[in-house]
Each structure stands twice: as C-alpha cells, then as structure tokens.
Write a protein that holds these residues in place. Structure first.
Motif, PDB file in Angstrom:
ATOM      1  N   ILE A 168       0.878  -1.177   0.000  1.00 46.60           N
ATOM      2  CA  ILE A 168       0.000   0.000   0.000  1.00 46.60           C
ATOM      3  C   ILE A 168       0.909   1.219   0.000  1.00 46.60           C
ATOM      4  CG2 ILE A 168      -1.906   1.145   1.170  1.00 46.60           C
ATOM      5  CD1 ILE A 168      -1.972  -1.769   2.745  1.00 46.60           C
ATOM      6  N   ILE A 169       0.808   2.025  -1.047  1.00 45.87           N
ATOM      7  CA  ILE A 169       1.776   3.095  -1.283  1.00 45.87           C
ATOM      8  C   ILE A 169       1.102   4.457  -1.252  1.00 45.87           C
ATOM      9  CG2 ILE A 169       3.426   4.048  -2.940  1.00 45.87           C
ATOM     10  CD1 ILE A 169       3.842   1.215  -3.995  1.00 45.87           C
ATOM     11  N   GLY A 170       1.628   5.341  -0.418  1.00 47.24           N
ATOM     12  CA  GLY A 170       1.256   6.747  -0.447  1.00 47.24           C
ATOM     13  C   GLY A 170      -0.092   7.050   0.167  1.00 47.24           C
ATOM     14  N   TYR A 177       5.142   3.638   2.620  1.00 46.66           N
ATOM     15  CA  TYR A 177       4.397   2.463   2.171  1.00 46.66           C
ATOM     16  C   TYR A 177       4.390   1.429   3.284  1.00 46.66           C
ATOM     17  CZ  TYR A 177       8.989   0.285   1.261  1.00 46.66           C
ATOM     18  OH  TYR A 177      10.266  -0.223   1.377  1.00 46.66           O
ATOM     19  N   GLU A 178       3.456   0.497   3.189  1.00 45.91           N
ATOM     20  CA  GLU A 178       3.372  -0.595   4.143  1.00 45.91           C
ATOM     21  C   GLU A 178       2.764  -1.805   3.459  1.00 45.91           C
ATOM     22  OE1 GLU A 178       0.078  -0.308   7.206  1.00 45.91           O
ATOM     23  OE2 GLU A 178       0.097   1.786   6.509  1.00 45.91           O
ATOM     24  N   PHE A 179       2.699  -2.907   4.209  1.00 46.90           N
ATOM     25  CA  PHE A 179       2.201  -4.155   3.647  1.00 46.90           C
ATOM     26  C   PHE A 179       0.980  -4.634   4.436  1.00 46.90           C
ATOM     27  CE2 PHE A 179       6.796  -3.998   3.022  1.00 46.90           C
ATOM     28  CZ  PHE A 179       6.901  -4.179   1.653  1.00 46.90           C
ATOM     29  N   TYR A 180       0.169  -5.437   3.747  1.00 47.26           N
ATOM     30  CA  TYR A 180      -0.916  -6.140   4.445  1.00 47.26           C
ATOM     31  C   TYR A 180      -1.085  -7.507   3.791  1.00 47.26           C
ATOM     32  CZ  TYR A 180      -5.002  -7.294   7.040  1.00 47.26           C
ATOM     33  OH  TYR A 180      -5.862  -7.940   7.903  1.00 47.26           O
ATOM     34  N   SER A 183       4.029  -8.915   8.370  1.00 44.80           N
ATOM     35  CA  SER A 183       4.849 -10.107   8.602  1.00 44.80           C
ATOM     36  C   SER A 183       5.066 -10.370  10.085  1.00 44.80           C
ATOM     37  CB  SER A 183       6.202  -9.971   7.901  1.00 44.80           C
ATOM     38  OG  SER A 183       6.900  -8.839   8.387  1.00 44.80           O
ATOM     39  N   SER A 184       4.838  -9.334  10.899  1.00 43.03           N
ATOM     40  CA  SER A 184       4.962  -9.497  12.350  1.00 43.03           C
ATOM     41  C   SER A 184       4.110  -8.432  13.026  1.00 43.03           C
ATOM     42  CB  SER A 184       6.416  -9.358  12.796  1.00 43.03           C
ATOM     43  OG  SER A 184       6.835  -8.005  12.690  1.00 43.03           O
ATOM     44  N   PRO A 185       3.756  -8.613  14.301  1.00 45.50           N
ATOM     45  CA  PRO A 185       2.936  -7.624  15.008  1.00 45.50           C
ATOM     46  C   PRO A 185       3.613  -6.259  15.135  1.00 45.50           C
ATOM     47  CG  PRO A 185       2.937  -9.717  16.181  1.00 45.50           C
ATOM     48  CD  PRO A 185       3.976  -9.825  15.114  1.00 45.50           C
ATOM     49  N   THR A 186       4.929  -6.228  15.031  1.00 43.79           N
ATOM     50  CA  THR A 186       5.652  -4.961  15.211  1.00 43.79           C
ATOM     51  C   THR A 186       5.955  -4.249  13.891  1.00 43.79           C
ATOM     52  OG1 THR A 186       7.767  -6.144  15.206  1.00 43.79           O
ATOM     53  CG2 THR A 186       6.710  -5.770  17.346  1.00 43.79           C
ATOM     54  N   GLU A 187       5.632  -4.885  12.783  1.00 49.00           N
ATOM     55  CA  GLU A 187       5.927  -4.252  11.485  1.00 49.00           C
ATOM     56  C   GLU A 187       5.067  -3.003  11.298  1.00 49.00           C
ATOM     57  OE1 GLU A 187       6.478  -6.550   7.621  1.00 49.00           O
ATOM     58  OE2 GLU A 187       4.594  -5.482   7.224  1.00 49.00           O
ATOM     59  N   THR A 188       5.692  -1.922  10.841  1.00 49.27           N
ATOM     60  CA  THR A 188       4.946  -0.681  10.626  1.00 49.27           C
ATOM     61  C   THR A 188       5.067  -0.265   9.156  1.00 49.27           C
ATOM     62  OG1 THR A 188       6.853   0.636  11.354  1.00 49.27           O
ATOM     63  CG2 THR A 188       5.204   0.064  13.011  1.00 49.27           C
ATOM     64  N   ASP A 189       5.527   0.960   8.926  1.00 50.11           N
ATOM     65  CA  ASP A 189       5.618   1.481   7.566  1.00 50.11           C
ATOM     66  C   ASP A 189       7.067   1.834   7.242  1.00 50.11           C
ATOM     67  OD1 ASP A 189       5.827   4.749   7.996  1.00 50.11           O
ATOM     68  OD2 ASP A 189       4.683   3.732   9.572  1.00 50.11           O
ATOM     69  N   PHE A 190       7.285   2.131   5.941  1.00 48.51           N
ATOM     70  CA  PHE A 190       8.628   2.432   5.461  1.00 48.51           C
ATOM     71  C   PHE A 190       8.571   3.721   4.646  1.00 48.51           C
ATOM     72  CE2 PHE A 190       7.895  -2.049   5.923  1.00 48.51           C
ATOM     73  CZ  PHE A 190       9.029  -2.522   6.565  1.00 48.51           C
ATOM     74  N   SER A 191       9.515   4.616   4.880  1.00 47.60           N
ATOM     75  CA  SER A 191       9.490   5.914   4.195  1.00 47.60           C
ATOM     76  C   SER A 191       9.796   5.746   2.713  1.00 47.60           C
ATOM     77  CB  SER A 191      10.478   6.884   4.841  1.00 47.60           C
ATOM     78  OG  SER A 191      11.803   6.414   4.685  1.00 47.60           O
ATOM     79  N   LEU A 192       9.251   6.666   1.899  1.00 43.93           N
ATOM     80  CA  LEU A 192       9.472   6.663   0.459  1.00 43.93           C
ATOM     81  C   LEU A 192       9.693   8.111   0.016  1.00 43.93           C
ATOM     82  CD1 LEU A 192       9.657   5.155  -2.190  1.00 43.93           C
ATOM     83  CD2 LEU A 192       7.167   5.177  -2.341  1.00 43.93           C
ATOM     84  N   MET A 193      10.966   8.497  -0.092  1.00 42.51           N
ATOM     85  CA  MET A 193      11.327   9.872  -0.402  1.00 42.51           C
ATOM     86  C   MET A 193      10.789  10.323  -1.762  1.00 42.51           C
ATOM     87  SD  MET A 193      12.640  12.644   0.651  1.00 42.51           S
ATOM     88  CE  MET A 193      13.225  11.933   2.206  1.00 42.51           C
ATOM     89  N   PHE A 194      10.604   9.388  -2.671  1.00 43.33           N
ATOM     90  CA  PHE A 194      10.072   9.722  -3.997  1.00 43.33           C
ATOM     91  C   PHE A 194       8.730  10.448  -3.895  1.00 43.33           C
ATOM     92  CE2 PHE A 194       7.482   8.226  -7.688  1.00 43.33           C
ATOM     93  CZ  PHE A 194       8.157   8.925  -8.690  1.00 43.33           C
ATOM     94  N   LEU A 195       7.914  10.083  -2.914  1.00 46.16           N
ATOM     95  CA  LEU A 195       6.614  10.741  -2.749  1.00 46.16           C
ATOM     96  C   LEU A 195       6.761  12.158  -2.197  1.00 46.16           C
ATOM     97  CD1 LEU A 195       4.493   7.753  -1.383  1.00 46.16           C
ATOM     98  CD2 LEU A 195       4.571   8.663  -3.720  1.00 46.16           C
TER      99      LEU A 195
END
Length: 542
Positions: A168-170, A177-180, A183-195
């Motif tokens: 899931i992006i932007g 972005y992040e995923f659904y 992969s784990s209860p502690t996984e959050t999001d990841f920065s994307l400087m392009f946006l």
C-alpha cells in the motif's frame, strides 16, 4: 464570368472559418452501449470484479443517505443513516444487494487477494486506518479491522505482490508504504522519499500513484510526471526514469491514467515491459479550475519500455483530450480509454465538457494508426466514475458525482447512480462465427506456475490457426481513473493450435513461470481468434 464582391467576402469568411476550426476526431468505428440498471442506489466510486462474477461497488459514507436502504431495517451503528453505501452487483441476475460498511471508505484502495477475498484499505476520517475484507456469498458482508494500517491511507495505491501480500503506497500526507497482512505484530511502515519529491504544495499531483509489478520483482511507481523502479524489500530506488516530455502532471488531481501493456511470454520470460500513460492536465490546471478557469486536458500519451537499458518516452497524440479517463486492458490486448472530461481537473465541480466517446488504442499497430474513436455514450461520466472488464468481454461503467452530496437536479453534471455496459466491436453479432467458445477446462481451474495445460475450444467458422492466442487478465480494483493490479499476459504456446474434430480445436499453453510475471491469484483466461475473444473462464494460479 464575373462574381459580385459579396461572393468573395463570403468565400473569404468560409476559408477563415475552415482555418480556425479545430480538427475533428475520426468517425466512431464501433462498440455499443446498453443500460443495465437505471439506479444501483449509490454512485459507483470504487469497483472490483470478484471470481464469483459479482462486483463489489461502494461510495463514501459521509454525504448523507443514499438511494438504497440497508436490509431488515438495519442502520449504521451510532447513526440515523439506514441506507447502504456499498452494494454487490450480480452480473447474471442484473441485480444488486445492499451491504453495510461501518467506517468511511471515501477515496480508498484495495486488492483482490489470492484466495478471492477483496482486502480494501483506508479512507477518510474514522476509516483512514481501517482494513476491510469482503468475501462474496449470498449473505456475506464487510468485515472491518479498525487499526489494520500503521498510517492513514487516503488516495493511496495498492498492488498484489509475488508473496501473496499487498503493498500500500502513499496517500494524502503519507510519504511511505506498508504491507498487508503484516509479517509481524511490530511491522509498521517504510518511508518513500520519492513521494516527498513529487509532492507539490497545495496541489499534490502525486496521489493515487501508478504502480505496476515489474517482471524482475521490483515495482514501477509513477507519480506526478516521472517514475522510478523500486526495490520494496530493501527500500531502495533501483532506477530513475526520464521525466515525461512536457513535464505536466498525470496523477490526482491532474488525473490521467496508465496501464502496463500486455506481457508476452516467450520461453518462460517476458522480453519487453512497457508502460503507457495517457491524459492528465497542465501544471496550473488545478489552481486555475479553483478560480473558475478550466484548462484543456492533455491529449498526449507517453509510452516507455521500462525493461530497456536506455528507456526513453515515445509520445503520441490522442484524438480526444481527456482528464479522469479510465484505461482498461481488453482481452485481445487492446487498451480502452473511457470516461472523463476534456477540461479542468479531478475534484468537486472542477471539470467541464465530458468526453462521451471511448477510444481504443492498439499497442501493436503502426504508431500513426493506433487510436480508434468508438460509439459515444449519452451519459456524462466525470469525477468519481469507474469502469471494469467483465468475464464476458463487456466493460461495466458506473458512477459520476462531482458534488459533495448527491445532487440530481439544477447542477451541471447530476449525480449518476446507473450502471451501463460498453460492448466493444469484438462482441458484434456479425463476428460471432469467429468467436471461440471454451469447452474445457471449466471455470475455477487451478494451475501452477509453469504448468502446461490444454484448452479445448470451438469456432463455428473456419479457423486460422496462425491467428490464435491465449490471454489471461487479472481483475482490477478501479477508482479515480486507475485500475490497480491490472495485468494482461499473452501465454506461451498460442501458435500450437490443432484440429481435433468438427469445428473443435486444442491449444497447449504454459502458465506464467513465476510470481514476478503473474502473482498467485485469480485471472480470467480468454482464447482470442483474429482479435475476437471468447467468453473468459476463471483460473487461479497457485
């Protein structure tokens, strides 16, 4: 013979008129329209075809009541709103069933997961962190996970990945972005400087980014006026592509559209990966539209081979300028451009002059002969309209509501609750003798990556074995002029057709070799003869 002076004055006027008259698009060349339902009760802002041959449709929840009630006297919790803001459309019965959503799904996104579940994410206000799931059955309804997302997602884009998750992006003010599922209860999001880099203050122009899975496992992301190839595993930009010539924005609110052109598989690989971006609005169009000036939409398309070592944009000109147009891959590999307006931008009351005529783009035709204008609709489909491909080859078209409420009178473009079908020329009765009919396998067939399988089909007229191909289309999640997860594969083996009986033929094909080429999940398989597709069958790659 002599001519009086008024004659010459009249002739001069006609010449000047001809010189200043804009060129007309080519005459309409095909396709027919039919009204399916005058009202489904809601305006179709989002649509997804399901493997049950039903379509999930939904709108916002915060505009007031819709024109269809929830069943059995139900009302939304803590609300006096007893109307539905989502429906399931049954294609075979041409009927709708109201569904209940609890939180606001306005301008959200989603993905059809490998098991056939629609997983929808985000929205506005109380819905911006929510994940919702829908499985199709006669009594099924939405199931909501209140804090399924780590960041708010409003105007985001989703894509199915080879590992079965979705990325899931932007979204508005979400430069990450992040995923659904996680992969784990502690996984959050990841920065994307392009946006951050493609965001314009007070305008944005990088919402609902165009996202496609490349065959190398990385993802192509296009926002505003340029694209990157992104390694989402290592959170690293692999490649930066040239800016599109002209530098005008192509994403929301200067909304164009984009498709990943058909992927032809040869010896298990795809040699060329191309992206086509069409339409949009000039850079100042959003500010101008808010001041009451509606700039002409862009009439240009850019085509880029992202697999090329030195990729360059090739520009083409559409016969009709278009903003908020939808681009759909048809079963024969053509691209349908439909809906939208010829001036302004996306947003409430910010567009003018609907474009009623669809256009078909033939990717493999000569560059000067790729566009064909189709039969026009009589219904304006502007902001918040949608279109998706159905298994029978028709295109389902709905929605259009450029107002913050439902407005049916005394407005320029009334809210539209109807559903129409556009039938491309390949569905004309005059070519029915060339149309294949798949006998086996039956629908809902399981195939493995790289598996060889045989298709038995029938054609009543003489068949040209050299003009047969087999395609697979991933059903897309459509909203705001972009079809997420849309993908068409031309399978290897389509030129191996043999006669097995009277008007009966077999063709052996190989399923896509990996999840990078075709993520595991549901596809519609078509046999195409002389560019005329069969009715499709559902297959699931696993």
């Amino acid at each position: 013979m002599t001519f009086p002076f008024p004659f010459f004055r009249h002739l001069l006027f006609l010449l000047l008129l001809l010189l200043h008259t804009p060129p007309r698009p080519a005459a309409a060349s095909g396709g027919t329209w039919s009204l399916l339902l005058p009202s489904v009760g809601i305006s179709a802002m989002h649509m997804q075809l399901l493997p049950t041959d039903r379509v999930v449709i939904y709108d916002r929840t915060d505009f007031g009541t819709s024109n269809i009630s929830l069943p059995d006297g139900k009302c939304r919790p803590n609300s006096t709103d007893c109307s539905a803001h989502s429906v399931e459309y049954n294609i075979a019965c041409n009927s709708v069933r109201p569904l209940m959503v609890l939180t606001n799904i306005w301008c959200s996104s989603g993905t059809l997961m490998p098991d056939g579940t629609l997983v929808q994410t985000g929205g506005w206000n109380d819905g911006d962190h929510v994940v919702r799931m829908y499985n199709s059955c006669d009594e099924c309804d939405w199931v909501e996970i209140p804090s399924g997302l780590s960041q708010q997602r409003w105007y985001a884009t989703n894509h199915l990945l080879p590992d079965g998750r979705q990325i899931i992006i932007g979204g508005r003010q979400s430069f990450n972005y992040e995923f659904y599922p996680k992969s784990s209860p502690t996984e959050t999001d990841f920065s994307l400087m392009f946006l951050v880099q493609t965001n314009e203050p007070d305008v944005e122009n990088n919402l609902y980014p165009f996202v496609f899975l490349n065959t190398d496992g990385n993802i192509f992301i296009y926002a505003n006026y340029r694209g990157i190839l992104f390694d989402y595993v290592r959170s690293k930009v692999v490649r930066t592509f040239p800016a599109i010539p002209g530098g005008d924005p192509r994403n929301y609110p200067s909304t164009g559209s984009a498709v990943l052109l058909p992927l032809r598989i040869v010896q298990g690989n795809v040699g060329s990966v191309e992206v086509l971006v069409c339409g949009g609005a000039p850079r100042e169009a959003y500010k101008n539209a808010n001041d009451g000036k509606f700039d002409k939409a862009l009439d240009s398309c850019g085509r880029i081979q992202i697999s090329d070592p030195d990729p360059q944009w090739v520009m083409e000109t559409m016969p009709l300028a278009r903003v908020m147009g939808d681009m759909l891959l048809l079963p024969n590999g053509d691209v349908l451009i439909i809906n939208g307006a010829s001036a302004g931008v996306a947003g409430w009351e910010l567009a003018r002059d609907p474009v009623l005529s669809p256009v078909i783009y033939g990717p493999d035709k000569p560059i000067d002969a790729r566009f064909e204008v189709q039969t026009p609709s009589t219904t304006a489909r502007v902001y918040h309209s949608t279109a998706i491909l159905l298994r029978d080859g028709r295109v389902l078209v709905g929605g259009s509501n450029p107002h913050d409420k439902y407005e049916f009178s005394n407005v320029l473009y009334p809210t539209d609750l109807s559903l129409e079908a556009f039938s491309p020329a390949y569905l004309d009765p005059g070519v029915s003798g060339l149309r294949p009919n798949i006998i086996s396998p039956k629908g809902n067939t399981l195939v493995r990556h790289g598996e060889r399988f045989t298709i038995l089909f029938q054609v009543s007229c003489p068949l040209d074995v050299n003009l047969v191909k087999v395609t697979m289309v991933a059903p897309a999640f459509n909203t705001h002029s972009f079809s997420m997860n849309q993908r068409l594969l031309i399978l290897e083996g389509g030129n191996t057709t043999v006669v097995v009986g009277k008007s009966r033929y077999e063709v052996g094909v190989v399923a896509p070799s990996s999840g990078n080429i075709a993520p595991a999940g549901n596809y519609i398989l078509f046999v195409v003869h002389q560019e005329i597709p069969s009715e499709g069958i559902w297959v699931r790659i696993h």
